[in-house]
Structure formats: structure tokens, C-alpha cells
Motif scaffolding. Structure first.
Motif, mmCIF file in Angstrom:
data_model
loop_
_atom_site.group_PDB
_atom_site.id
_atom_site.type_symbol
_atom_site.label_atom_id
_atom_site.label_comp_id
_atom_site.label_asym_id
_atom_site.label_seq_id
_atom_site.Cartn_x
_atom_site.Cartn_y
_atom_site.Cartn_z
ATOM 1 N N GLY A 44 -2.545 8.203 -12.183
ATOM 2 C CA GLY A 44 -3.446 8.887 -11.257
ATOM 3 C C GLY A 44 -3.237 10.366 -11.095
ATOM 4 O O GLY A 44 -3.457 10.919 -10.016
ATOM 5 N N LEU A 62 -1.229 2.359 -12.351
ATOM 6 C CA LEU A 62 -2.137 3.473 -12.061
ATOM 7 C C LEU A 62 -1.608 4.735 -12.705
ATOM 8 O O LEU A 62 -0.449 5.095 -12.513
ATOM 9 C CB LEU A 62 -2.277 3.702 -10.543
ATOM 10 C CG LEU A 62 -3.111 4.918 -10.139
ATOM 11 C CD1 LEU A 62 -4.584 4.697 -10.487
ATOM 12 C CD2 LEU A 62 -2.967 5.225 -8.663
ATOM 13 N N THR A 68 0.848 -1.199 0.000
ATOM 14 C CA THR A 68 0.000 0.000 0.000
ATOM 15 C C THR A 68 0.875 1.237 0.000
ATOM 16 O O THR A 68 1.832 1.325 0.774
ATOM 17 C CB THR A 68 -0.942 0.022 1.219
ATOM 18 O OG1 THR A 68 -1.816 -1.110 1.147
ATOM 19 C CG2 THR A 68 -1.777 1.293 1.250
ATOM 20 N N THR A 108 -3.906 7.324 -2.330
ATOM 21 C CA THR A 108 -3.714 6.039 -1.669
ATOM 22 C C THR A 108 -3.972 4.935 -2.686
ATOM 23 O O THR A 108 -4.957 5.007 -3.446
ATOM 24 C CB THR A 108 -4.671 5.862 -0.480
ATOM 25 O OG1 THR A 108 -4.453 6.918 0.454
ATOM 26 C CG2 THR A 108 -4.441 4.539 0.229
ATOM 27 N N TYR A 109 -3.099 3.910 -2.718
ATOM 28 C CA TYR A 109 -3.277 2.843 -3.697
ATOM 29 C C TYR A 109 -2.685 1.550 -3.145
ATOM 30 O O TYR A 109 -1.607 1.546 -2.547
ATOM 31 C CB TYR A 109 -2.591 3.202 -5.021
ATOM 32 C CG TYR A 109 -2.906 2.260 -6.154
ATOM 33 C CD1 TYR A 109 -4.170 2.234 -6.732
ATOM 34 C CD2 TYR A 109 -1.929 1.397 -6.651
ATOM 35 C CE1 TYR A 109 -4.460 1.370 -7.786
ATOM 36 C CE2 TYR A 109 -2.205 0.534 -7.705
ATOM 37 C CZ TYR A 109 -3.477 0.528 -8.266
ATOM 38 O OH TYR A 109 -3.766 -0.322 -9.296
ATOM 39 N N HIS A 157 -7.696 9.429 -8.102
ATOM 40 C CA HIS A 157 -7.142 9.014 -6.814
ATOM 41 C C HIS A 157 -6.684 10.231 -6.010
ATOM 42 O O HIS A 157 -5.525 10.331 -5.601
ATOM 43 C CB HIS A 157 -5.990 8.030 -6.992
ATOM 44 C CG HIS A 157 -6.438 6.649 -7.353
ATOM 45 N ND1 HIS A 157 -6.880 6.321 -8.616
ATOM 46 C CD2 HIS A 157 -6.541 5.512 -6.608
ATOM 47 C CE1 HIS A 157 -7.216 5.044 -8.646
ATOM 48 N NE2 HIS A 157 -7.023 4.526 -7.435
#
Length: 414
Positions: free
Chosen positions: A285, A283, A246, A293-294, A289
Motif C-alpha cells: 500500500g 497489502l 485492524t 487503515t486496513y 490506501h
């Protein structure tokens, strides 16, 4: 009687058969500082110098006889001596006090054989402001008692239970300054005690290193390009294939990019400065987002995680990269020096220790003096100090899992 006098320990000074009949407290004297100015152009005020405040108190003595008049006069001379400061309290505002000294000599006016009038000039010492007799730890321990002489009307106190709490054990809290003046630890009384420090090992894998690499998607394949236009801020972290990670940018206001990719190896750039990662971008982003956060699972065969966090601006300083599928509160990388930071987000002042410490350590910031376990400690800090604005002040504690923070200060009034 309008005035009461106390010594520096707040013991009442006895004034036998002498009563105060008037108190004259003017506004605080000041002098403007002006700069520039010429024909047709007004000067600009560049600041103001605050001066000590004069306070005048009128007394009357009521003696039994002619000899007693002399004794009362001498007693007043002794109590209001030029060699000692004292506290003056206007009983119409019993919760406030002024620290004063005698400004000059005074001569009584004798009205008759047993009665005299004294007009006594004082000036404030240390601060021209009135200050609360009680401190915030008095409120923490006992609340606000309407019958107590520590508190009174016109002191800015509010009917809010949270405003009575000045000892906190959470990492985010608020402190209420009921005075109408800001508090600077060099100019007013402010003591902050930090204890019961919780130290939890950091799982953050990002050590703060950025690379000037640009991640982009071309034909469903991620590419890394160095020396791209402008300045890029991309991090690279070794990871384990098949594991979940994460990424969270905690200071997301500093992140105008959020592009994530993985690759089997570290970059191997060709002659054009391009590295073909051989995998799709996970991603893209920049405009999505917004929470920055991913969570992703690293594809089999990939051993490196790449995150472009910013472009052409100051990059984030609080990125958490950790194994797992949950974004936890920010902690610095374990390789960074251990620290504890107390930040007033309302005025962006802070105290930060750069030294290692243990759970049982006690750090005290008392005015300009900083100690740890009663030993001098200022050199182990960033030499910054907390200040307070009137009203609510929003705080956060960074660098440790928790700590006990005690604020002890007085309120100040113009």
C-alpha cells in the motif's frame, strides 16, 4: 468624564467633584534589536523589546470654595497614590482596562480660587496591553450582554454561538481568542482546568517498537529483509490465527509506506539477511490506501503480523493495532505510562501529564503554576504550556477517552 478608576478588586475609586477631561494613550513603546550590518549590507532585525506604555490623564476639580479646593487636591493625591496600582477604564471603550501606577509626581495648575487642572502621568504595570474586564468564563456562564460594562465595541467579539463556549467535554473543540494579541501563560492571564477525566483501557497492541526490516513481494510470496538500503520501520505483533485485526495509522502524514504481511513465526534470516514468510503479501500500500487503515483476518497457521509503516523518514508515532474490524480512536499501548495531553493544533503548543491519575483528579494550569488536587504537579508533566493565538484555536485531547476542559482567560489588545 472620560476615565474611571478602580482598585485591584475592581471597586470604583471615588473622585468627588473631580472629573477627567482627557486621556492620552499612545502606541506601545518598543525598541528594535539589530544584528550585523556592514558596508552595503543592512543589519537584520532579530527581535523587539516591548516597553511599558505611558498614559496621561487630565483632571479638573470644581470646589465649593478656597478651602474645599485644598481638600479635593489632597483627596486626589490620596486616591492616586504612588504606592498602589489601579485599573484605568476609558468609558468610551468600557470593556477594556489598563493596570497602571503613578509614573511621577504632578503639580496642579490653579485656574482660580475653586478650580484646578491636573495632568497626571501613569505607566502600565505588568503588561502594556489593554485587557478585557470580563473573562471567558463570564461569557461561558452569562453570554455577552450588550448592556453589561464587561463588554463593548471594538473587542473582536463575533456573532457565533461556538465562540461563546469555553468549557468543553469532547476530545476535539475550538477556543476563540477575541483579542488581537497572542496569550502566553507567563505573560498574560490564562487558567485551564482539567477534570472529569475518563479513563478507558487501551486495546492497542503496538508498543512503539520498530525493526529495520523491509517487506517486499516476490513471486506472490512475502519476504522480509534486514539491513536493506536506508532505514525501514516495521512493526511485528503476535496475533491469533483466524482472528480479525485492524491497523490504522493516525498520524498518516508520517507514513510513506503501508505494506502488510503475516507469517507463522518470528523472522529466521538466512545468510543474505532474508526471511521467507511463505505467504503472499496482504497489502502493498505504498501508493494506495491513503487513509492508512486496513482490516484483515489472520490466515490459519499464521501467528505474527508485520506492518512496514515508513522508510527513510520519521515514522508514525500513533499506530493503533487492535482485534476487531473497526478502527477506533488512537490510544497508546497499555505498557506505556498513562497520560493526558491537551494540544493546541493551531500553534502546536501542548500540555502533557506523564503521571497516572484517577477520574476524580483535578489538574489546574494557572500561568506557570501546575497543580493536581491542589498539590504541586509540574514535575509530573513535560513542562510545556498551552499558548493561544488571536482568533480560533483548534484543540484535541489525547490519551483519555474524555475530559472536561475549562478555559478562563482575558482578551488582550495592543
Amino acid at each position: 468624564m472620560f476615565a474611571r478608576f478602580y482598585d485591584e478588586n475592581m471597586y470604583p475609586l471615588p473622585l468627588r467633584d473631580i472629573v477627567s477631561t482627557n486621556i492620552n494613550i499612545p502606541s506601545i513603546p518598543f525598541a528594535n534589536n539589530w544584528q550585523g550590518g556592514s558596508e552595503g549590507i543592512l543589519p537584520i532585525r532579530t527581535g523587539v523589546d516591548v516597553e511599558q506604555r505611558p498614559i496621561e490623564v487630565t483632571f479638573e476639580s470644581k470646589a465649593f470654595d478656597y478651602l474645599d479646593y485644598q481638600l479635593l487636591r489632597d483627596e486626589l493625591y490620596s486616591i492616586l497614590g504612588f504606592d498602589k496600582p489601579m485599573y484605568l477604564v476609558d468609558i468610551r471603550q468600557p470593556g477594556k482596562r489598563y493596570k497602571v501606577v503613578l509614573e511621577s509626581s504632578f503639580t496642579p495648575t490653579r485656574n482660580n480660587a475653586t478650580n484646578g487642572t491636573y495632568t497626571v502621568p501613569f505607566t502600565t504595570e505588568e503588561t502594556p496591553y489593554a485587557e478585557s474586564i470580563g473573562t471567558t468564563q463570564d461569557i461561558q456562564l452569562n453570554g455577552i450582554d450588550a448592556d453589561s460594562e464587561l463588554w463593548g465595541f471594538g473587542m473582536g467579539l463575533i456573532a457565533n454561538d461556538e465562540s461563546l463556549i469555553y468549557t468543553h467535554e469532547t476530545n476535539e473543540f475550538r477556543i476563540f481568542n477575541a483579542g488581537n494579541r497572542p496569550i502566553h501563560p507567563f505573560q498574560q492571564e490564562l487558567k485551564i482546568t482539567i477534570s472529569d477525566i475518563g479513563i478507558e483501557p487501551s486495546r492497542n497492541m503496538f508498543d512503539g517498537t520498530y525493526y529495520d526490516w523491509f517487506i517486499y513481494d516476490y513471486s506472490d510470496t512475502a519476504y522480509l529483509r534486514r539491513n536493506y538500503q536506508g532505514e525501514e520501520y516495521t512493526l511485528m505483533i503476535p496475533v491469533d490465527s483466524g482472528q480479525t485485526y485492524t491497523i490504522k495509522v493516525h498520524d498518516k502524514e508520517n507514513s510513506n509506506q503501508f505494506t502488510i504481511a503475516t507469517a507463522p513465526t518470528e523472522p529466521v534470516f538466512d545468510g543474505a539477511g532474508i526471511f521467507d514468510m511463505g505467504r503472499p503479501v496482504h497489502l502493498q500500500g505504498k501508493f494506495s490506501h491513503q487513509e492508512r487503515t486496513y482490516t484483515l483476518t489472520i490466515p490459519e497457521g499464521d501467528n505474527y503480523l508485520y506492518v512496514m509503516a515508513a522508510q527513510d523518514q520519521e515514522p508514525p508515532s500513533k499506530i493503533q493495532v487492535e482485534q476487531g474490524d473497526t478502527a477506533t480512536p488512537y490510544k497508546p499501548h497499555p505498557s506505556e505510562d498513562q497520560f493526558i495531553e491537551l494540544r493546541n493544533k493551531t500553534n502546536n503548543t501542548r500540555f502533557k501529564s506523564t503521571d497516572t491519575f484517577a477520574n476524580e483528579d483535578v489538574i489546574i494550569i494557572h500561568g506557570p503554576n501546575v497543580t493536581k488536587n491542589s498539590q504541586a504537579y509540574l514535575r509530573k508533566t513535560t513542562k510545556e504550556f498551552i499558548e493561544l493565538l488571536p482568533g480560533w484555536n483548534e484543540f484535541e485531547v489525547i490519551g483519555v477517552s474524555n475530559a472536561k476542559i475549562e478555559f478562563d482567560f482575558r482578551f488582550y489588545y495592543a
